[in-house]
Design a protein around this motif. Structure first.
Motif, PDB file in Angstrom:
ATOM      1  N   VAL A   1       0.843  -1.198   0.000  1.00  0.00           N
ATOM      2  CA  VAL A   1       0.000   0.000   0.000  1.00  0.00           C
ATOM      3  C   VAL A   1       0.875   1.244   0.000  1.00  0.00           C
ATOM      4  O   VAL A   1       0.531   2.264  -0.587  1.00  0.00           O
ATOM      5  CB  VAL A   1      -0.965   0.003   1.216  1.00  0.00           C
ATOM      6  N   GLY A   2       2.015   1.159   0.690  1.00  0.00           N
ATOM      7  CA  GLY A   2       2.956   2.276   0.740  1.00  0.00           C
ATOM      8  C   GLY A   2       2.624   3.320   1.780  1.00  0.00           C
ATOM      9  O   GLY A   2       3.166   4.424   1.745  1.00  0.00           O
ATOM     10  N   LYS A   3       1.751   2.964   2.706  1.00  0.00           N
ATOM     11  CA  LYS A   3       1.387   3.913   3.751  1.00  0.00           C
ATOM     12  C   LYS A   3       0.830   3.166   4.959  1.00  0.00           C
ATOM     13  O   LYS A   3       0.660   1.947   4.931  1.00  0.00           O
ATOM     14  CB  LYS A   3       0.371   4.927   3.246  1.00  0.00           C
ATOM     15  N   PHE A   4       0.558   3.922   6.014  1.00  0.00           N
ATOM     16  CA  PHE A   4      -0.035   3.368   7.222  1.00  0.00           C
ATOM     17  C   PHE A   4      -1.553   3.353   7.094  1.00  0.00           C
ATOM     18  O   PHE A   4      -2.149   4.243   6.481  1.00  0.00           O
ATOM     19  CB  PHE A   4       0.335   4.224   8.438  1.00  0.00           C
ATOM     20  N   VAL A   5      -2.158   2.344   7.706  1.00  0.00           N
ATOM     21  CA  VAL A   5      -3.611   2.223   7.749  1.00  0.00           C
ATOM     22  C   VAL A   5      -3.988   2.012   9.208  1.00  0.00           C
ATOM     23  O   VAL A   5      -3.419   1.157   9.885  1.00  0.00           O
ATOM     24  CB  VAL A   5      -4.106   1.038   6.896  1.00  0.00           C
ATOM     25  N   GLY A   6      -4.960   2.793   9.691  1.00  0.00           N
ATOM     26  CA  GLY A   6      -5.416   2.662  11.062  1.00  0.00           C
ATOM     27  C   GLY A   6      -6.675   1.829  11.143  1.00  0.00           C
ATOM     28  O   GLY A   6      -7.521   1.872  10.248  1.00  0.00           O
TER      29      GLY A   6
ATOM     30  N   ALA B   1       9.673   6.892   4.253  1.00  0.00           N
ATOM     31  CA  ALA B   1      10.933   6.473   3.633  1.00  0.00           C
ATOM     32  C   ALA B   1      11.637   5.410   4.476  1.00  0.00           C
ATOM     33  O   ALA B   1      12.186   4.441   3.937  1.00  0.00           O
ATOM     34  CB  ALA B   1      11.846   7.674   3.427  1.00  0.00           C
ATOM     35  N   VAL B   2      11.600   5.578   5.793  1.00  0.00           N
ATOM     36  CA  VAL B   2      12.222   4.596   6.685  1.00  0.00           C
ATOM     37  C   VAL B   2      11.530   3.253   6.544  1.00  0.00           C
ATOM     38  O   VAL B   2      12.180   2.208   6.430  1.00  0.00           O
ATOM     39  CB  VAL B   2      12.188   5.083   8.146  1.00  0.00           C
TER      40      VAL B   2
END
Length: 65
Positions: free
Chosen positions: A23-28, A48-49
């Protein structure tokens, strides 16, 4: 090879937030997790980390298998 790096955070055995490299991102998944996912996703250095960790942890181990 398709590799997915997932980093999940739990509280009281409930997943509250997850980073997925596909996904390339955080999901809550909770109110607290959604608020933090929004905050983390706005910071390119955090993303990036996490994306770099896919290279560090996953690809190095898969290539050696």
């Amino acid at each position: 090879k398709d590799i997915e790096y997932i980093r999940s955070f739990y509280y009281n055995m409930d997943e509250i937030i997850r980073f997925s490299s596909s996904v390339g991102k955080f999901v809550g998944y909770t109110e607290f997790g959604v608020k933090n996912a929004e905050r983390f996703n706005k910071d390119p250095s955090i993303l990036a980390v996490r994306n770099a960790q896919k290279e560090t942890y996953c690809k190095n181990h898969v290539d050696n298998a």
